[in-house]
Design an enzyme around this catalytic site. Structure first.
Site, PDB file in Angstrom:
ATOM      1  N   ASN A 205      43.751  21.317  36.496  1.00 25.55           N
ATOM      2  CA  ASN A 205      44.389  22.257  35.569  1.00 25.55           C
ATOM      3  C   ASN A 205      45.394  21.463  34.739  1.00 25.55           C
ATOM      4  OD1 ASN A 205      46.041  24.372  34.439  1.00 25.55           O
ATOM      5  ND2 ASN A 205      45.366  25.724  36.093  1.00 25.55           N
TER       6      ASN A 205
ATOM      7  N   HIS B  11      34.967  38.937  40.550  1.00 26.80           N
ATOM      8  CA  HIS B  11      35.375  40.056  39.679  1.00 26.80           C
ATOM      9  C   HIS B  11      34.200  40.631  38.895  1.00 26.80           C
ATOM     10  CE1 HIS B  11      39.765  38.385  39.746  1.00 26.80           C
ATOM     11  NE2 HIS B  11      39.512  39.164  40.767  1.00 26.80           N
TER      12      HIS B  11
ATOM     13  N   CYS C 171      25.093  56.810  39.599  1.00 22.77           N
ATOM     14  CA  CYS C 171      24.039  56.391  40.537  1.00 22.77           C
ATOM     15  C   CYS C 171      24.160  54.914  40.913  1.00 22.77           C
ATOM     16  CB  CYS C 171      22.656  56.705  39.976  1.00 22.77           C
ATOM     17  SG  CYS C 171      22.173  55.648  38.593  1.00 22.77           S
TER      18      CYS C 171
ATOM     19  N   GLN D 213      36.317  33.726  39.358  1.00 19.26           N
ATOM     20  CA  GLN D 213      37.006  34.962  38.937  1.00 19.26           C
ATOM     21  C   GLN D 213      36.512  35.369  37.562  1.00 19.26           C
ATOM     22  OE1 GLN D 213      41.480  34.528  39.832  1.00 19.26           O
ATOM     23  NE2 GLN D 213      40.673  32.471  40.005  1.00 19.26           N
TER      24      GLN D 213
HETATM   25  P1  NAD Z   1      44.626  32.791  33.776  1.00 16.26           P
HETATM   26  O1  NAD Z   1      44.483  33.085  32.322  1.00 16.26           O
HETATM   27  O2  NAD Z   1      45.695  33.489  34.521  1.00 16.26           O
HETATM   28  O3  NAD Z   1      44.898  31.229  33.950  1.00 16.26           O
HETATM   29  C1  NAD Z   1      44.097  30.271  33.310  1.00 16.26           C
HETATM   30  C2  NAD Z   1      44.474  28.908  33.844  1.00 16.26           C
HETATM   31  O4  NAD Z   1      43.594  27.982  33.279  1.00 16.26           O
HETATM   32  C3  NAD Z   1      45.900  28.478  33.499  1.00 16.26           C
HETATM   33  O5  NAD Z   1      46.537  27.983  34.653  1.00 16.26           O
HETATM   34  C4  NAD Z   1      45.676  27.357  32.465  1.00 16.26           C
HETATM   35  O6  NAD Z   1      46.656  26.339  32.555  1.00 16.26           O
HETATM   36  C5  NAD Z   1      44.316  26.830  32.893  1.00 16.26           C
HETATM   37  N1  NAD Z   1      43.548  26.180  31.840  1.00 16.26           N
HETATM   38  C6  NAD Z   1      43.574  26.392  30.500  1.00 16.26           C
HETATM   39  N2  NAD Z   1      42.680  25.606  29.884  1.00 16.26           N
HETATM   40  C7  NAD Z   1      42.076  24.861  30.855  1.00 16.26           C
HETATM   41  C8  NAD Z   1      41.055  23.868  30.852  1.00 16.26           C
HETATM   42  N3  NAD Z   1      40.483  23.486  29.710  1.00 16.26           N
HETATM   43  N4  NAD Z   1      40.685  23.337  32.048  1.00 16.26           N
HETATM   44  C9  NAD Z   1      41.265  23.726  33.201  1.00 16.26           C
HETATM   45  N5  NAD Z   1      42.234  24.656  33.264  1.00 16.26           N
HETATM   46  C10 NAD Z   1      42.630  25.222  32.103  1.00 16.26           C
HETATM   47  O7  NAD Z   1      43.200  32.971  34.431  1.00 16.26           O
HETATM   48  P2  NAD Z   1      42.777  33.364  35.920  1.00 16.26           P
HETATM   49  O8  NAD Z   1      43.660  32.678  36.903  1.00 16.26           O
HETATM   50  O9  NAD Z   1      41.322  33.176  35.991  1.00 16.26           O
HETATM   51  O10 NAD Z   1      43.117  34.925  36.022  1.00 16.26           O
HETATM   52  C11 NAD Z   1      42.811  35.793  34.958  1.00 16.26           C
HETATM   53  C12 NAD Z   1      41.908  36.965  35.303  1.00 16.26           C
HETATM   54  O11 NAD Z   1      41.285  37.426  34.093  1.00 16.26           O
HETATM   55  C13 NAD Z   1      40.781  36.579  36.206  1.00 16.26           C
HETATM   56  O12 NAD Z   1      40.779  37.501  37.217  1.00 16.26           O
HETATM   57  C14 NAD Z   1      39.493  36.688  35.378  1.00 16.26           C
HETATM   58  O13 NAD Z   1      38.607  37.586  36.024  1.00 16.26           O
HETATM   59  C15 NAD Z   1      39.875  37.361  34.098  1.00 16.26           C
HETATM   60  N6  NAD Z   1      39.411  36.612  32.890  1.00 16.26           N
HETATM   61  C16 NAD Z   1      38.144  36.088  32.846  1.00 16.26           C
HETATM   62  C17 NAD Z   1      37.712  35.377  31.727  1.00 16.26           C
HETATM   63  C18 NAD Z   1      36.305  34.827  31.716  1.00 16.26           C
HETATM   64  O14 NAD Z   1      35.421  35.384  32.350  1.00 16.26           O
HETATM   65  N7  NAD Z   1      36.065  33.715  31.028  1.00 16.26           N
HETATM   66  C19 NAD Z   1      38.580  35.172  30.660  1.00 16.26           C
HETATM   67  C20 NAD Z   1      39.872  35.730  30.717  1.00 16.26           C
HETATM   68  C21 NAD Z   1      40.277  36.444  31.853  1.00 16.26           C
END
Ligand code: NAD
Length: 247
Positions: A212, A118, A129, A100
């Site tokens: 997680n 995503h 385009c 994601q």
């Molecule tokens: P989220 O922020 O909703 O959840 C993050 C999860 O990661 C939490 O459950 C948390 O407990 C866990 N977490 C935190 N640190 C961790 C670690 N070191 N190891 C393992 N797990 C850990 O994120 P999501 O579920 O991916 O949804 C958020 C949306 O935002 C996604 O759709 C994504 O596309 C986008 N997003 C992407 C990025 C990126 O590309 N790095 C960053 C922020 C948000």
């Protein structure tokens, strides 16, 4: 914890086809704030005002200026969690990653089969385009930036209100239905339809391993094995356990 790591290692070693679903948590140890972390991007910017396709259409320059502020996305490097998954793929023990994340860090770590659910914020797409270019090939001096066809460039990540790229959606469903093990790593599993992927896999008969440090929506009702640890710690430990079993 060591017992859980060894059980995960054994499950990966014996599975016919393992896939991984990753979320913002796997990139947290690379310094990219997760969606809901305090102090993260969305504490500074209201997603309704910046992360929806309506907001982009209304004022693309404003969204682009916010993107320029998201410097972590440009400077972050892969961490041991990303490198570990790339290594599992090289060992023939991980079929693909559905991510994601929009940060390109799985590819930077060497993973080859990455389904970007995503999109990817290190690329841009022309709204007219549909030409796709690397972000660093366009000028950000005046924002928004325009394509040679006259259309406005948009970051190639999927904004709220935009459809999931059809290929990513189709392949994710296919992989979820045909795997027998899914690793669900660093996602709160609340953003749909990505959050549905572990359920699809489970209903098709797959085992679910969650990595997680926190409890999620999946922990109680879907996960068969729960490793409550950071991805950058747990994944290298699982690989070490796989190698120990093999030797
Ligand atoms: P989220 O922020 O909703 O959840 C993050 C999860 O990661 C939490 O459950 C948390 O407990 C866990 N977490 C935190 N640190 C961790 C670690 N070191 N190891 C393992 N797990 C850990 O994120 P999501 O579920 O991916 O949804 C958020 C949306 O935002 C996604 O759709 C994504 O596309 C986008 N997003 C992407 C990025 C990126 O590309 N790095 C960053 C922020 C948000």
């Amino acid at each position: 914890m060591q017992d859980l790591i060894e059980r995960a290692a054994q499950a990966i070693r014996t599975a016919r086809k393992t896939i991984a679903l990753t979320g913002a948590g796997i990139s947290a140890e690379s310094g990219i704030p997760t969606f809901r972390d305090p102090g993260g991007l969305w504490d500074r910017y209201d997603p309704e005002e910046y992360a929806t396709i309506e907001a982009f259409r209304r004022d693309p320059g404003k969204v682009w200026r916010m993107m320029k502020d998201f410097t972590e996305l440009k400077t972050a490097l892969p961490n041991p969690g990303h490198f570990g998954l790339a290594h599992l793929e090289q060992l023939g023990l991980l079929h693909c990653i559905i991510t994601q994340n929009v940060d390109n860090l799985h590819q930077a770590a060497g993973s080859r089969d990455v389904i970007e659910f995503h999109g990817n914020m290190r690329q841009v797409v022309c709204m007219s385009c549909r030409k796709v270019l690397p972000l660093d090939e366009i000028s950000l001096k005046t924002l928004p930036s325009y394509c040679s066809c006259g259309g406005v460039f948009k970051p190639a990540g999927v904004f709220f209100g935009e459809p999931i790229p059809p290929y990513a959606l189709y392949r994710s469903q296919e992989e979820a239905q045909s795997c027998d093990l899914i690793l669900v790593i660093g996602t709160s599993a609340v953003v749909y339809p990505a959050a549905d992927i572990p359920r699809v896999a489970k209903e098709a008969g797959a085992q679910v391993i969650e990595i997680n440090p926190e409890h999620t929506d999946l922990t109680d009702w879907l996960a068969d094995l729960i490793i409550q640890e950071k991805a950058g710690i747990a994944i290298p430990q699982i690989i070490a356990a796989i190698k120990a079993i093999a030797s």
